[in-house]
Design a protein around this motif. Structure first.
Motif, PDB file in Angstrom:
ATOM      1  N   PHE A  57       0.822  -1.217   0.000  1.00 12.79           N
ATOM      2  CA  PHE A  57       0.000   0.000   0.000  1.00 12.79           C
ATOM      3  C   PHE A  57       0.854   1.263   0.000  1.00 12.79           C
ATOM      4  N   TYR A  58       0.445   2.230  -0.808  1.00 15.19           N
ATOM      5  CA  TYR A  58       1.143   3.516  -0.827  1.00 15.19           C
ATOM      6  C   TYR A  58       0.972   4.188   0.525  1.00 15.19           C
ATOM      7  N   VAL A  59       2.039   4.842   0.967  1.00 18.57           N
ATOM      8  CA  VAL A  59       1.958   5.482   2.288  1.00 18.57           C
ATOM      9  C   VAL A  59       1.712   6.995   2.179  1.00 18.57           C
ATOM     10  N   PRO A  63      -4.905   4.549   5.527  1.00 17.89           N
ATOM     11  CA  PRO A  63      -5.679   3.468   4.897  1.00 17.89           C
ATOM     12  C   PRO A  63      -7.169   3.796   4.772  1.00 17.89           C
ATOM     13  N   HIS A  64      -7.792   3.319   3.705  1.00 22.77           N
ATOM     14  CA  HIS A  64      -9.249   3.433   3.601  1.00 22.77           C
ATOM     15  C   HIS A  64      -9.860   2.056   3.381  1.00 22.77           C
ATOM     16  N   LEU A  65     -11.170   2.035   3.273  1.00 24.25           N
ATOM     17  CA  LEU A  65     -11.879   0.756   3.219  1.00 24.25           C
ATOM     18  C   LEU A  65     -11.405  -0.147   2.063  1.00 24.25           C
ATOM     19  N   GLY A  66     -11.088   0.474   0.908  1.00 26.67           N
ATOM     20  CA  GLY A  66     -10.647  -0.307  -0.253  1.00 26.67           C
ATOM     21  C   GLY A  66      -9.372  -1.079   0.062  1.00 26.67           C
ATOM     22  N   HIS A  67      -8.474  -0.456   0.818  1.00 26.27           N
ATOM     23  CA  HIS A  67      -7.226  -1.133   1.183  1.00 26.27           C
ATOM     24  C   HIS A  67      -7.535  -2.335   2.070  1.00 26.27           C
ATOM     25  N   LEU A  68      -8.433  -2.091   3.032  1.00 25.88           N
ATOM     26  CA  LEU A  68      -8.787  -3.187   3.945  1.00 25.88           C
ATOM     27  C   LEU A  68      -9.404  -4.345   3.151  1.00 25.88           C
ATOM     28  N   TYR A  69     -10.154  -4.005   2.126  1.00 26.56           N
ATOM     29  CA  TYR A  69     -10.813  -5.043   1.306  1.00 26.56           C
ATOM     30  C   TYR A  69      -9.773  -5.965   0.661  1.00 26.56           C
ATOM     31  N   SER A  70      -8.742  -5.365   0.017  1.00 24.31           N
ATOM     32  CA  SER A  70      -7.682  -6.201  -0.589  1.00 24.31           C
ATOM     33  C   SER A  70      -7.098  -7.139   0.466  1.00 24.31           C
ATOM     34  N   ALA A  71      -6.865  -6.589   1.670  1.00 27.63           N
ATOM     35  CA  ALA A  71      -6.223  -7.373   2.725  1.00 27.63           C
ATOM     36  C   ALA A  71      -7.154  -8.476   3.256  1.00 27.63           C
ATOM     37  N   THR A  94       3.959  -2.159   2.811  1.00 28.87           N
ATOM     38  CA  THR A  94       3.792  -0.811   2.262  1.00 28.87           C
ATOM     39  C   THR A  94       4.816  -0.475   1.193  1.00 28.87           C
ATOM     40  N   ASP A  95       4.340   0.332   0.237  1.00 31.45           N
ATOM     41  CA  ASP A  95       5.089   0.768  -0.942  1.00 31.45           C
ATOM     42  C   ASP A  95       5.525   2.193  -0.637  1.00 31.45           C
ATOM     43  N   GLU A  96       6.803   2.385  -0.357  1.00 31.99           N
ATOM     44  CA  GLU A  96       7.210   3.648   0.268  1.00 31.99           C
ATOM     45  C   GLU A  96       8.077   4.553  -0.589  1.00 31.99           C
ATOM     46  N   VAL A 280       9.464   3.144  -9.534  1.00 33.06           N
ATOM     47  CA  VAL A 280       8.812   2.658  -8.313  1.00 33.06           C
ATOM     48  C   VAL A 280       8.009   1.372  -8.516  1.00 33.06           C
ATOM     49  N   TRP A 281       7.432   1.158  -9.701  1.00 34.58           N
ATOM     50  CA  TRP A 281       6.662  -0.078  -9.878  1.00 34.58           C
ATOM     51  C   TRP A 281       7.563  -1.303  -9.992  1.00 34.58           C
ATOM     52  N   LEU A 282       8.718  -1.147 -10.630  1.00 38.63           N
ATOM     53  CA  LEU A 282       9.656  -2.278 -10.685  1.00 38.63           C
ATOM     54  C   LEU A 282      10.109  -2.598  -9.255  1.00 38.63           C
ATOM     55  N   ASP A 283      10.471  -1.558  -8.531  1.00 44.59           N
ATOM     56  CA  ASP A 283      10.865  -1.666  -7.128  1.00 44.59           C
ATOM     57  C   ASP A 283       9.749  -2.376  -6.328  1.00 44.59           C
ATOM     58  N   ALA A 284       8.528  -1.893  -6.467  1.00 44.15           N
ATOM     59  CA  ALA A 284       7.419  -2.409  -5.641  1.00 44.15           C
ATOM     60  C   ALA A 284       7.083  -3.864  -5.972  1.00 44.15           C
ATOM     61  N   LEU A 285       7.045  -4.200  -7.258  1.00 45.51           N
ATOM     62  CA  LEU A 285       6.647  -5.562  -7.630  1.00 45.51           C
ATOM     63  C   LEU A 285       7.614  -6.615  -7.081  1.00 45.51           C
ATOM     64  N   VAL A 286       8.882  -6.215  -6.994  1.00 54.92           N
ATOM     65  CA  VAL A 286       9.885  -7.178  -6.500  1.00 54.92           C
ATOM     66  C   VAL A 286       9.621  -7.557  -5.037  1.00 54.92           C
ATOM     67  N   ASN A 287       8.775  -6.777  -4.338  1.00 57.81           N
ATOM     68  CA  ASN A 287       8.514  -7.112  -2.926  1.00 57.81           C
ATOM     69  C   ASN A 287       8.030  -8.550  -2.763  1.00 57.81           C
ATOM     70  N   TYR A 288       7.274  -9.021  -3.799  1.00 60.97           N
ATOM     71  CA  TYR A 288       6.728 -10.372  -3.699  1.00 60.97           C
ATOM     72  C   TYR A 288       7.847 -11.419  -3.651  1.00 60.97           C
ATOM     73  N   VAL A 338      -8.195 -10.823  -9.133  1.00 61.93           N
ATOM     74  CA  VAL A 338      -8.511  -9.401  -9.251  1.00 61.93           C
ATOM     75  C   VAL A 338      -9.863  -9.108  -8.596  1.00 61.93           C
ATOM     76  N   HIS A 339      -9.920  -8.012  -7.844  1.00 64.32           N
ATOM     77  CA  HIS A 339     -11.213  -7.613  -7.293  1.00 64.32           C
ATOM     78  C   HIS A 339     -11.601  -6.241  -7.809  1.00 64.32           C
ATOM     79  N   SER A 340     -12.880  -5.956  -7.736  1.00 64.16           N
ATOM     80  CA  SER A 340     -13.360  -4.643  -8.176  1.00 64.16           C
ATOM     81  C   SER A 340     -13.333  -3.686  -6.995  1.00 64.16           C
ATOM     82  N   HIS A 341     -13.939  -2.533  -7.173  1.00 68.30           N
ATOM     83  CA  HIS A 341     -13.792  -1.487  -6.156  1.00 68.30           C
ATOM     84  C   HIS A 341     -15.072  -1.226  -5.365  1.00 68.30           C
ATOM     85  N   TRP A 342     -14.894  -0.616  -4.203  1.00 72.98           N
ATOM     86  CA  TRP A 342     -16.020  -0.111  -3.415  1.00 72.98           C
ATOM     87  C   TRP A 342     -16.230   1.345  -3.773  1.00 72.98           C
TER      88      TRP A 342
HETATM   89  N1  MSP Z   1       1.335   0.608  -4.271  1.00 70.93           N
HETATM   90  C1  MSP Z   1       0.494   0.128  -5.291  1.00 70.93           C
HETATM   91  C2  MSP Z   1       0.534  -1.390  -5.346  1.00 70.93           C
HETATM   92  C3  MSP Z   1       1.890  -1.982  -5.532  1.00 70.93           C
HETATM   93  S1  MSP Z   1       1.842  -3.701  -5.496  1.00 70.93           S
HETATM   94  C4  MSP Z   1       3.309  -4.192  -6.005  1.00 70.93           C
HETATM   95  C5  MSP Z   1      -0.933   0.577  -5.042  1.00 70.93           C
HETATM   96  N2  MSP Z   1      -1.236   0.953  -3.814  1.00 70.93           N
HETATM   97  S2  MSP Z   1      -2.645   1.531  -3.351  1.00 70.93           S
HETATM   98  O1  MSP Z   1      -2.476   1.845  -1.967  1.00 70.93           O
HETATM   99  O2  MSP Z   1      -3.025   2.611  -4.189  1.00 70.93           O
HETATM  100  O3  MSP Z   1      -3.727   0.435  -3.566  1.00 70.93           O
HETATM  101  C6  MSP Z   1      -3.648  -0.805  -2.931  1.00 70.93           C
HETATM  102  C7  MSP Z   1      -4.880  -1.642  -3.168  1.00 70.93           C
HETATM  103  O4  MSP Z   1      -6.042  -0.985  -2.694  1.00 70.93           O
HETATM  104  C8  MSP Z   1      -5.129  -1.963  -4.641  1.00 70.93           C
HETATM  105  O5  MSP Z   1      -5.429  -3.331  -4.778  1.00 70.93           O
HETATM  106  C9  MSP Z   1      -6.339  -1.144  -4.978  1.00 70.93           C
HETATM  107  O6  MSP Z   1      -7.125  -1.716  -5.979  1.00 70.93           O
HETATM  108  C10 MSP Z   1      -7.059  -1.185  -3.657  1.00 70.93           C
HETATM  109  N3  MSP Z   1      -8.065  -0.143  -3.611  1.00 70.93           N
HETATM  110  C11 MSP Z   1      -7.889   1.192  -3.654  1.00 70.93           C
HETATM  111  N4  MSP Z   1      -9.123   1.790  -3.689  1.00 70.93           N
HETATM  112  C12 MSP Z   1     -10.087   0.851  -3.669  1.00 70.93           C
HETATM  113  C13 MSP Z   1     -11.477   0.871  -3.580  1.00 70.93           C
HETATM  114  N5  MSP Z   1     -12.169   1.970  -3.589  1.00 70.93           N
HETATM  115  N6  MSP Z   1     -12.117  -0.318  -3.472  1.00 70.93           N
HETATM  116  C14 MSP Z   1     -11.438  -1.500  -3.407  1.00 70.93           C
HETATM  117  N7  MSP Z   1     -10.129  -1.536  -3.470  1.00 70.93           N
HETATM  118  C15 MSP Z   1      -9.431  -0.405  -3.732  1.00 70.93           C
HETATM  119  O7  MSP Z   1      -1.718   0.545  -5.957  1.00 70.93           O
END
Ligand code: MSP
Length: 596
Positions: A57-59, A63-71, A94-96, A280-288, A338-342
């Protein structure tokens, strides 16, 4: 196999049915162990290992609800695999690095590391408080990660896949993404000034021209195409796989994978060229890979990697990432879920609209399990869903408080279960030969609950958790119907025959509840624990192999029969009152007289 002693009162038909059921049961057991092997087709080869990740997650903001959803989705899959007996690893973090974080730290008047540490801690606290059971929390500012990025870069460089070039085009700092002219449109900013924006995200873009390093992405188009065609489940759900295939119909331009250090200082310097910073995306993806142990000893986990991502970052995960991995000679992830968004009020969550849902506040309002249940029960991977507190309240009251909680309450109430034990099952009373008291619907319910684990497995595996919960919920309703039909509270427990039947009804219901509690563990871990503890089910009796349902119906022993219930008789889930409820006349939670 141990056969029970048969009572002489059984007729030939009853005995035949009994034997048929035994055969059926044996087949189902075999089927389930076959499923364990099939569900993770590589199971034996991979020693039942599983590795699941969230995006990091970007710092730049809290955090918002969408982030919690992915987790929550990733946590559910991780817990599901543990339930099945897998050795599962689960990474989040976190992606910093990058311009966006550099600018956010500047705006906050903090140095980027202090700023990142503060926000990263907030994500970690949220996840810990919502029972996100990660086994590793990665920060891209860690030394182990920097080493992995440098190594990965050097491998691509040594293979001639990175070259020095110059990039000229559009860049969105908000998305940290390069865009082609066809991905850019015109818009007005809040002050009415004409600006260029990304058509996909709506974020502002800028024209940039600089010397940097390019990755030969164009060389991977056909290999990416073949990977997707040969692996239909590589990107799930299917519509996202089709979207990626569609993108691959067009030329793939080479990708800029560094920025000039003068513009971006906050990141990993390019090995051998301190004037450039790794993109930053090359950097971030390597986290896995970092979490899997890269560059050493990553094999065990990397072979079984699964990524959970939101739809907005599909291109990075299903085009760039596999191309990088192919370039580095590493296996591709098993699946990208892949999930969709709130949305809120039908609109994207955004600070400027003031509709961002704070997950801390909402998990306090609805409880951790409540918010997890809602997100997974209502979240559909294929399409966006709208979040409203009222919807959350209604769903949780109906399914957790009334339906499931009510069922547990009824079947453990001292009035119906004075001994507070898992009561005995009477085979004659529940026999399938029409001579017992069980009705046809009761046998249908038993059949539905018996096949529930297989149904739930299919849906958990394909990340259609909402379908698994729908199936469980339907069975809970059937069990409530069963209890209602036989109304054990109307039976006279002083009469031995009536008491046997009442106990049988309760036994069957508790068996149903045990199956529901076990299957719900990945979704609502705290509540399932309370439920199973109340039923007297011990910690080592809660796994996939413990899902044999209603063994007494099949003529075998039930280990729970006669066991004392757990002593905590509190509500499983308390009804949530509407915020607008009339405070002068609060509704009391209804408890039927026979349960008091
Ligand atoms: N840092 C990158 C990911 C790098 S992974 C190597 C990034 N971060 S993020 O903080 O913007 O998003 C993280 C996750 O939150 C993503 O899966 C994104 O789809 C999810 N969401 C952000 N907003 C959302 C909603 N409104 N609803 C559901 N999920 C959403 O992208």
């Amino acid at each position: 196999m141990k056969f029970p002693v048969l009572t002489v009162t059984w007729g030939c038909r009853a005995f035949r049915r009994f034997q048929q059921r035994r055969v059926l049961l044996a087949e189902q057991r075999l089927w389930r162990s076959a499923l364990i092997c099939r569900s993770s087709s590589q199971l034996c080869r991979d020693h039942r290992s599983f590795y699941i990740t969230t995006p990091i997650f970007y710092v730049n903001a809290s955090p918002h609800l969408g982030h919690l959803y992915s987790a929550v989705i990733a946590d559910c899959l991780h817990r599901w695999k543990l339930l099945q007996g897998f050795d599962s690893r689960f990474a989040t973090g976190t992606d910093e690095h990058g311009l966006k974080i550099q600018q956010a730290a500047e705006a906050a008047g903090k140095d980027p590391l202090t700023f990142s540490t503060e926000v990263s801690e907030r994500f970690k606290n949220l996840f810990s408080s919502c029972n996100i059971s990660f086994t590793d929390y990665i920060r891209t500012t860690e030394q182990r990660h920097r080493r992995a990025v440098e190594h990965f870069w050097s491998v691509l460089w040594n293979k001639g896949l990175i070259y020095k070039g110059s990039y000229e085009g559009w860049y969105s700092t908000q998305d940290e993404s390069f865009l082609t002219p066809s991905q850019v449109g015109d818009a007005l900013d809040p002050s009415g000034k004409a600006v260029k924006v990304s058509l996909e995200s709506g974020h502002k873009v800028e024209w940039m021209k600089e010397e940097n390093y390019m990755f030969r992405l164009s060389a991977f188009r056909s290999r990416l195409h073949d990977w997707l065609v040969e692996n239909p489940g590589a990107v799930q759900p299917e519509r996202f796989q089709l979207a990626v295939l569609q993108w691959l119909q067009e030329e793939l331009p080479d990708l800029s994978v560094s920025r000039q250090r003068s513009r971006l200082q906050w990141g990993v310097p390019v090995p051998g060229d301190p004037e450039q910073t790794v993109y930053v995306w090359l950097d971030a993806l390597v986290n896995y890979l970092t979490v899997a142990g890269y560059p050493e000893g990553h094999g065990q986990w990397w072979r079984v990697a699964h990524h959970v991502i939101g739809k907005d970052i599909l291109k990075f995960h299903a085009v760039y990432w596999p191309a990088f991995l192919l370039g580095a000679g590493l296996p591709l992830p098993r699946a990208i879920h892949v999930h969709s968004h709130w949305t809120v009020g039908g609109r994207k969550m955004s600070k400027s609209l003031g509709n961002v849902v704070d997950p801390f506040e909402h998990s306090r309002m609805f409880t951790n399990d409540g918010i997890r249940y809602f997100l997974l029960r209502q979240g559909v991977p294929d399409s966006d869903c709208d979040y409203t507190p009222d919807k959350v309240r209604k769903l949780l009251n109906a399914e957790l408080a009334d339906s499931l909680g009510g069922l547990l309450n009824r079947c453990t109430a001292p009035a119906l279960n004075p001994a507070q034990v898992y009561p005995a099952f009477c085979c004659q009373a529940f026999s399938g030969d029409g001579r017992g008291r069980a009705a046809a619907e009761d046998h249908h319910m038993v059949a539905a609950v018996r096949s529930l684990p297989t149904v739930v497995e299919k849906h958990y595996e394909s990340m259609h958790v909402y379908k698994a919960l729908e199936a469980i919920s339907a069975c809970v309703r059937q069990t409530n119907g069963f209890v209602q039909r036989h109304a054990p509270w109307k039976l006279d427990r002083r009469d031995a025959k009536e008491r046997r039947w009442s106990d049988t009804v309760i036994h069957v219901s508790l068996e149903c509840l045990r199956i529901y509690g076990t299957l719900l563990q990945p979704v609502v871990p705290e509540m399932s624990d309370r439920l199973l503890t109340r039923l007297g089910v011990r910690a080592h009796e809660r796994s996939w192999k413990d899902l044999d349902f209603l063994q007494r119906y099949d003529g075998t022993d039930c280990p729970f029969e006669g066991r004392p219930l757990g002593s905590d008789s509190g509500l499983l889930f308390s009804r949530l009152e509407s915020q607008n409820a009339d405070k002068r006349n609060p509704k009391k939670s209804k408890k039927p007289a026979h349960l008091k």
